[in-house]
Design a protein around this motif. Sequence first.
Motif, PDB file in Angstrom:
ATOM      1  N   GLY A   1      10.187   8.234 -17.087  1.00 47.78           N
ATOM      2  CA  GLY A   1      10.813   9.534 -17.269  1.00 47.78           C
ATOM      3  C   GLY A   1      10.841  10.418 -16.046  1.00 47.78           C
ATOM      4  N   ALA A   2      10.643   9.844 -14.868  1.00 44.02           N
ATOM      5  CA  ALA A   2      10.607  10.628 -13.636  1.00 44.02           C
ATOM      6  C   ALA A   2      12.025  10.921 -13.132  1.00 44.02           C
ATOM      7  N   HIS A   3      12.106  11.720 -12.066  1.00 42.68           N
ATOM      8  CA  HIS A   3      13.400  11.983 -11.444  1.00 42.68           C
ATOM      9  C   HIS A   3      13.988  10.657 -10.952  1.00 42.68           C
ATOM     10  N   PRO A   4      15.293  10.433 -11.128  1.00 47.12           N
ATOM     11  CA  PRO A   4      15.866   9.131 -10.753  1.00 47.12           C
ATOM     12  C   PRO A   4      15.645   8.742  -9.304  1.00 47.12           C
ATOM     13  N   ASP A   5      15.556   9.710  -8.397  1.00 49.28           N
ATOM     14  CA  ASP A   5      15.331   9.367  -6.996  1.00 49.28           C
ATOM     15  C   ASP A   5      13.988   8.686  -6.769  1.00 49.28           C
ATOM     16  N   CYS A   6      13.031   8.916  -7.657  1.00 48.33           N
ATOM     17  CA  CYS A   6      11.696   8.333  -7.489  1.00 48.33           C
ATOM     18  C   CYS A   6      11.713   6.808  -7.576  1.00 48.33           C
ATOM     19  N   TYR A   7      12.725   6.258  -8.234  1.00 46.52           N
ATOM     20  CA  TYR A   7      12.769   4.805  -8.439  1.00 46.52           C
ATOM     21  C   TYR A   7      13.448   4.069  -7.289  1.00 46.52           C
ATOM     22  N   ARG A   8      13.957   4.823  -6.317  1.00 45.77           N
ATOM     23  CA  ARG A   8      14.635   4.189  -5.181  1.00 45.77           C
ATOM     24  C   ARG A   8      13.674   3.304  -4.392  1.00 45.77           C
ATOM     25  N   ALA A   9      12.445   3.785  -4.220  1.00 46.33           N
ATOM     26  CA  ALA A   9      11.455   2.992  -3.487  1.00 46.33           C
ATOM     27  C   ALA A   9      11.135   1.692  -4.215  1.00 46.33           C
ATOM     28  N   LEU A  10      11.184   1.725  -5.541  1.00 45.84           N
ATOM     29  CA  LEU A  10      10.879   0.533  -6.324  1.00 45.84           C
ATOM     30  C   LEU A  10      11.990  -0.505  -6.200  1.00 45.84           C
ATOM     31  N   SER A  11      13.239  -0.058  -6.301  1.00 48.06           N
ATOM     32  CA  SER A  11      14.340  -1.010  -6.153  1.00 48.06           C
ATOM     33  C   SER A  11      14.387  -1.560  -4.730  1.00 48.06           C
TER      34      SER A  11
ATOM     35  N   ALA B   1       0.828  -1.213   0.000  1.00 50.10           N
ATOM     36  CA  ALA B   1       0.000   0.000   0.000  1.00 50.10           C
ATOM     37  C   ALA B   1       0.861   1.262   0.000  1.00 50.10           C
ATOM     38  N   GLU B   2       1.953   1.248   0.753  1.00 53.64           N
ATOM     39  CA  GLU B   2       2.853   2.410   0.777  1.00 53.64           C
ATOM     40  C   GLU B   2       3.519   2.613  -0.578  1.00 53.64           C
ATOM     41  N   LEU B   3       3.880   1.523  -1.232  1.00 53.45           N
ATOM     42  CA  LEU B   3       4.498   1.657  -2.544  1.00 53.45           C
ATOM     43  C   LEU B   3       3.496   2.195  -3.564  1.00 53.45           C
ATOM     44  N   ILE B   4       2.265   1.730  -3.519  1.00 50.23           N
ATOM     45  CA  ILE B   4       1.247   2.253  -4.431  1.00 50.23           C
ATOM     46  C   ILE B   4       1.038   3.746  -4.193  1.00 50.23           C
ATOM     47  N   ALA B   5       1.027   4.164  -2.946  1.00 49.74           N
ATOM     48  CA  ALA B   5       0.903   5.596  -2.647  1.00 49.74           C
ATOM     49  C   ALA B   5       2.076   6.370  -3.239  1.00 49.74           C
ATOM     50  N   HIS B   6       3.267   5.801  -3.172  1.00 49.92           N
ATOM     51  CA  HIS B   6       4.452   6.437  -3.757  1.00 49.92           C
ATOM     52  C   HIS B   6       4.306   6.540  -5.277  1.00 49.92           C
TER      53      HIS B   6
END
Length: 275
Positions: free
Chosen positions: A251-261, A9-14
């Motif tokens: 195409g988002a800011h690279p920091d946005c993908y930290r939560a995904l990794s 749920a937290e990841l979906i919110a992100h």
Amino acid sequence: MSRPARSRAELIAHLLRHRLAGPAVPTPRQNNLRHYRLFGQADPVALMGLDPERRWGTGAVLDLMAERVGVHPDFGYAQGPDTIDPERTVDGLERLAELLAATAGRRGAVLAGTGHPTKLAGFHGALAGALERAGCALRTPALGTRFREPTPAGQRGCVLDAVGPVLVVRSTDGAGELLHTHSPGPVRLALAALTEAGHPLPDLVLGDHGWLCGAGRLGIPAGGLADCNDVAPFVGEAEGTVAVAVPVDDGAHPDCYRALSDYVLQRADLAPYKD
């Protein structure tokens, strides 16, 4: 120190907060439909190195993208925002985690590359680094190899480089900027260099665009991210050529993908890991 586990749920919110998925991702509907038509016409750039088992008409492409990504299913909706279903994004990340866990379990060799070097190198690098710490051999072949890549504006000079453990393409002209590419050429060069050096092909390729499709076409398990206008990885997944294609805006800011990794590594039991 390790970061705390993030719930689904937290990841979906992100994802929704950063428009990585949700009802109005940055890639507009008209851009999606254009790419779907190009793939249906077997445009080489849209194919990204994939050789589909059958001819995919534009209607079949839209049906597939609605099913696997969550875009609007009706061709009558031709302009405006489009959708990536965040539930499908997290489902894809969980499948990617299973792929990583299996590779780590057998200590397989890994190659990572990206056609989005300024956006996604950190995501792929985090996964590749964790696999290396788990005992996998991390390959970065063909560094410094120069080649020419066709573009709509003509041929451009390129060189294979790396950002951390992730292979990227850099321009040989001007300031040597990092290049966005859909081409399977870079992964083909990297894999050929491995073979020429007497190394076996990797057990896993992490990437996007041509890195996914080019590796998958050669029978190498490949997984990574794909946007809602990137048809080829999802067709490859549907046909069994690509192991995992995760639907997400790329195409988002690279920091946005930290939560995904982080989420992938937690699910793969490859966390905690050091910053």
